[in-house]
Enzyme design. Structure first.
Site, PDB file in Angstrom:
ATOM      1  N   LEU A   1       0.870  -1.174   0.000  1.00 53.70           N
ATOM      2  CA  LEU A   1       0.000   0.000   0.000  1.00 53.70           C
ATOM      3  C   LEU A   1       0.906   1.223   0.000  1.00 53.70           C
ATOM      4  O   LEU A   1       1.729   1.394   0.906  1.00 53.70           O
ATOM      5  CB  LEU A   1      -0.900  -0.010   1.237  1.00 53.70           C
ATOM      6  CG  LEU A   1      -1.669   1.275   1.569  1.00 53.70           C
ATOM      7  CD1 LEU A   1      -2.614   1.650   0.441  1.00 53.70           C
ATOM      8  CD2 LEU A   1      -2.431   1.110   2.877  1.00 53.70           C
ATOM      9  N   SER A   2       0.765   2.062  -1.015  1.00 51.52           N
ATOM     10  CA  SER A   2       1.638   3.234  -1.127  1.00 51.52           C
ATOM     11  C   SER A   2       1.464   4.171   0.055  1.00 51.52           C
ATOM     12  O   SER A   2       0.392   4.253   0.661  1.00 51.52           O
ATOM     13  CB  SER A   2       1.339   3.999  -2.423  1.00 51.52           C
ATOM     14  OG  SER A   2       1.698   3.254  -3.553  1.00 51.52           O
ATOM     15  N   GLN A   3       2.520   4.905   0.373  1.00 54.56           N
ATOM     16  CA  GLN A   3       2.462   5.876   1.458  1.00 54.56           C
ATOM     17  C   GLN A   3       1.430   6.949   1.128  1.00 54.56           C
ATOM     18  O   GLN A   3       1.142   7.225  -0.038  1.00 54.56           O
ATOM     19  CB  GLN A   3       3.839   6.494   1.663  1.00 54.56           C
ATOM     20  CG  GLN A   3       4.335   7.309   0.495  1.00 54.56           C
ATOM     21  CD  GLN A   3       5.810   7.625   0.598  1.00 54.56           C
ATOM     22  OE1 GLN A   3       6.646   6.921   0.052  1.00 54.56           O
ATOM     23  NE2 GLN A   3       6.131   8.701   1.295  1.00 54.56           N
TER      24      GLN A   3
END
Length: 228
Positions: free
Chosen positions: A75-77
Site C-alpha cells: 500500500l503506497s504511502q
C-alpha cells in the site's frame, strides 16, 4: 474544505485508538509537502486507511510509509497516493482507468473524485479482497477486472484519466492508446527499484506530451508490456 461524497452506503469502521489524531497529522504532513487540492485532502481525511491493511499494521496506517498487503505488494504511502491523485486533476464526471488495484485504497480515493473507476489487478487474491473491502464500505462506482494491466481495459474504450500504481520500464503502448485526446496519465517509469513519476497528456491522435514530476519507488509493473 469542499464537501466530498465517498459514495458509501454504510458507515466506515471506527478508527483505531489515536486514529483521528493520526489522520490529522497525516493531512498536515500532506499539506506541508504541497498537497493543496481540497477534494483530495477531504477524501483522504475521511477514508479509514487502517481498514486497508492487516489489523496488526492498523496503528501504522496513517504514517508516511508503504505497508505490505501480501503477495509481495504494498500500500503506497499517503503522500504518494495524494500526489498522484492531485496530479490527475480529476473531475466528477470522468471515467478513470486504474492499473493495479492492490489493497483498494487508491481505488477508493479515485471513486470519491470521479464518476466511475475501472480497475485491473493481476493477482486474483488481492483483487478479491479489494472488491470485498470496497463493497463492504458501500463504494459502488467501481468496475473490477483480473488480468494483465499492461494491456489496459479488455473492452476498447477511451479514458479521460489513467493511473498506474506500479513501476513500468516504459509506458505500455496499449495504455497510451486507451487515453483519450486531451486526457492525462500518471505512471511511474524507470528501473525495478527506482522510477520517475511521469505525467503523460495525449495531445493528438499520434502525439503525447511527457513531464517528469518527481522521483518515486514502486513495485514492478508485471505483464506483457511491463516487467517479466
Amino acid at each position: 474544505m469542499v464537501a466530498v461524497s465517498l459514495k458509501m452506503s454504510q458507515p466506515a469502521a471506527p478508527p483505531p485508538p489515536m486514529g483521528e489524531r493520526a489522520r490529522t497529522r497525516m493531512l498536515l504532513a500532506l499539506q506541508s509537502r504541497g498537497i493543496h487540492d481540497p477534494r483530495v485532502l477531504e477524501v483522504m481525511g475521511a477514508l479509514p486507511r487502517h481498514d486497508f491493511v492487516d489489523e496488526a499494521l492498523a496503528g501504522h496506517a496513517y504514517g508516511d510509509a508503504t505497508l505490505p498487503i501480501g503477495e509481495g505488494q504494498t500500500l503506497s504511502q499517503p503522500y504518494t497516493v495524494a500526489r498522484m491523485s492531485q496530479a490527475l486533476e480529476l473531475g466528477y464526471g470522468m471515467h478513470v482507468l486504474e492499473i493495479g488495484t492492490g489493497s483498494g485504497y487508491q481505488t477508493a480515493v479515485l471513486a470519491a473524485l470521479c464518476r466511475r473507476v475501472y480497475t485491473v489487478e493481476r493477482i486474483p487474491s488481492l483483487a478479491l479482497l479489494a472488491r470485498e473491502r470496497l463493497e463492504r464500505m458501500g463504494i459502488t462506482n467501481v468496475r473490477y477486472r483480473v488480468g494483465d494491466g499492461t494491456l489496459g481495459w479488455p473492452e476498447p474504450r477511451p479514458f479521460e484519466r489513467i493511473i498506474v500504481t506500479a513501476g513500468a520500464p516504459a509506458t505500455p503502448e496499449r495504455l497510451k492508446r486507451q487515453l483519450e485526446i486531451g486526457g492525462r496519465m500518471i505512471i511511474p517509469e524507470g528501473g525495478k527499484l527506482n522510477q520517475q513519476l511521469i505525467c503523460i497528456q495525449r495531445t493528438g491522435p499520434e502525439s503525447w506530451q511527457r513531464d517528469v514530476l518527481e522521483a518515486c519507488r514502486f513495485v514492478p509493473l508485471v505483464g506483457q508490456q511491463g516487467w517479466e
